[in-house]
Scaffold this motif. Structure first.
Motif, PDB file in Angstrom:
ATOM      1  N   UNK A   1      -8.282  -0.286  17.648  1.00  0.00           N
ATOM      2  CA  UNK A   1      -8.341  -1.703  17.985  1.00  0.00           C
ATOM      3  C   UNK A   1      -9.769  -2.162  17.755  1.00  0.00           C
ATOM      4  N   UNK A   2      -9.936  -3.104  16.821  1.00  0.00           N
ATOM      5  CA  UNK A   2     -11.261  -3.643  16.514  1.00  0.00           C
ATOM      6  C   UNK A   2     -11.382  -5.026  17.126  1.00  0.00           C
TER       7      UNK A   2
ATOM      8  N   UNK B   1     -18.771   0.254   6.777  1.00  0.00           N
ATOM      9  CA  UNK B   1     -19.279   0.116   8.129  1.00  0.00           C
ATOM     10  C   UNK B   1     -18.653   1.217   8.964  1.00  0.00           C
ATOM     11  N   UNK B   2     -19.168   1.393  10.151  1.00  0.00           N
ATOM     12  CA  UNK B   2     -18.622   2.403  11.046  1.00  0.00           C
ATOM     13  C   UNK B   2     -17.168   2.056  11.368  1.00  0.00           C
ATOM     14  N   UNK B   3     -16.913   0.807  11.727  1.00  0.00           N
ATOM     15  CA  UNK B   3     -15.552   0.395  12.062  1.00  0.00           C
ATOM     16  C   UNK B   3     -14.608   0.591  10.884  1.00  0.00           C
ATOM     17  N   UNK B   4     -15.063   0.244   9.706  1.00  0.00           N
ATOM     18  CA  UNK B   4     -14.229   0.406   8.514  1.00  0.00           C
ATOM     19  C   UNK B   4     -13.912   1.883   8.283  1.00  0.00           C
ATOM     20  N   UNK B   5     -14.897   2.750   8.469  1.00  0.00           N
ATOM     21  CA  UNK B   5     -14.688   4.182   8.292  1.00  0.00           C
ATOM     22  C   UNK B   5     -13.653   4.692   9.295  1.00  0.00           C
ATOM     23  N   UNK B   6     -13.821   4.336  10.565  1.00  0.00           N
ATOM     24  CA  UNK B   6     -12.910   4.803  11.608  1.00  0.00           C
ATOM     25  C   UNK B   6     -11.500   4.290  11.334  1.00  0.00           C
TER      26      UNK B   6
ATOM     27  N   UNK C   1     -11.098   2.021  20.697  1.00  0.00           N
ATOM     28  CA  UNK C   1     -11.479   0.612  20.808  1.00  0.00           C
ATOM     29  C   UNK C   1     -12.953   0.498  20.454  1.00  0.00           C
ATOM     30  N   UNK C   2     -13.263  -0.449  19.579  1.00  0.00           N
ATOM     31  CA  UNK C   2     -14.655  -0.670  19.193  1.00  0.00           C
ATOM     32  C   UNK C   2     -14.828  -2.086  18.666  1.00  0.00           C
ATOM     33  N   UNK C   3     -16.062  -2.544  18.675  1.00  0.00           N
ATOM     34  CA  UNK C   3     -16.373  -3.857  18.132  1.00  0.00           C
ATOM     35  C   UNK C   3     -16.739  -3.737  16.664  1.00  0.00           C
ATOM     36  N   UNK C   4     -16.539  -4.829  15.951  1.00  0.00           N
ATOM     37  CA  UNK C   4     -16.963  -4.869  14.557  1.00  0.00           C
ATOM     38  C   UNK C   4     -17.565  -6.234  14.277  1.00  0.00           C
ATOM     39  N   UNK C   5     -18.633  -6.216  13.540  1.00  0.00           N
ATOM     40  CA  UNK C   5     -19.292  -7.479  13.206  1.00  0.00           C
ATOM     41  C   UNK C   5     -18.686  -8.102  11.969  1.00  0.00           C
TER      42      UNK C   5
ATOM     43  N   UNK D   1     -15.956  -4.980  23.878  1.00  0.00           N
ATOM     44  CA  UNK D   1     -14.924  -4.013  23.489  1.00  0.00           C
ATOM     45  C   UNK D   1     -14.704  -2.998  24.607  1.00  0.00           C
ATOM     46  N   UNK D   2     -15.776  -2.585  25.264  1.00  0.00           N
ATOM     47  CA  UNK D   2     -15.656  -1.643  26.383  1.00  0.00           C
ATOM     48  C   UNK D   2     -14.870  -2.262  27.529  1.00  0.00           C
ATOM     49  N   UNK D   3     -15.104  -3.527  27.809  1.00  0.00           N
ATOM     50  CA  UNK D   3     -14.361  -4.205  28.866  1.00  0.00           C
ATOM     51  C   UNK D   3     -12.875  -4.254  28.520  1.00  0.00           C
TER      52      UNK D   3
END
Length: 164
Positions: free
Chosen positions: A145-146, A131-136, A115-119, A19-21
């Motif tokens: 962008x997940x 989850x963190x991604x869901x919260x954001x 931008x972040x990853x989500x499992x 995600x960082x890339x």
């Protein structure tokens, strides 16, 4: 949409590095600015019955461990940003729940995208609510962008060309 600044949230996982890339490449197509954020999350456990609660020294050691881990995560994003040719600021706030701090940092820095990853849901974490991604995603006024590991994606409910 012209991207002035991209917030990259990281937990240090392989997916977060991917995600960082992606975030750094997106930032390079715009103004070339990234804000890396990794929330230092201390982990405390309730003592077993009959055992004493952790003392202040143990608590301080856990805070230090959490901060070192978060700093290592943002260092990875800083390296990716340098290699991509974008400038990068970094923050490592301390909190038990990262979602609100990710949003706060992105807003404070005037980011145009997070931008972040989500499992995503899988057998191991279906019982984990939220989850963190869901919260954001649910609480941010900034677009999110997940990125998800394609190996963890569920199969579609339909097959192209087959009528139901």
């Amino acid at each position: 949409m012209f991207l002035e600044r991209v917030c990259i949230a990281t937990d240090g996982s392989d997916l977060a590095v991917r995600a960082a890339q992606m975030g750094a490449l997106l930032a390079r197509s715009g103004a070339g600015r990234v804000v890396a954020v990794s929330v230092a999350q201390p982990h405390f456990h309730l003592p077993e019955s009959g055992k004493a609660a952790p003392d202040n020294e143990c608590a301080q050691a856990e805070f230090a461990r959490a901060r070192r881990a978060a700093q290592a995560h943002v260092e990875t994003v800083l390296d990716i940003a340098r290699q991509t040719g974008v400038s990068c600021d970094a923050e490592t706030p301390l909190a038990s729940a990262p979602g609100p701090d990710i949003i706060r940092v992105a807003e404070q820095h005037g980011c145009d995208l997070i931008v972040m990853g989500t499992h995503g849901p899988n057998d191991a974490n279906r019982l984990f609510v939220g989850s963190v991604a869901q919260y954001v995603l649910a609480n941010s006024s900034i677009p999110v962008l997940l990125l998800r590991d394609p190996r963890e994606a569920s199969q579609p409910d339909f097959i192209e060309g087959v009528a139901s």
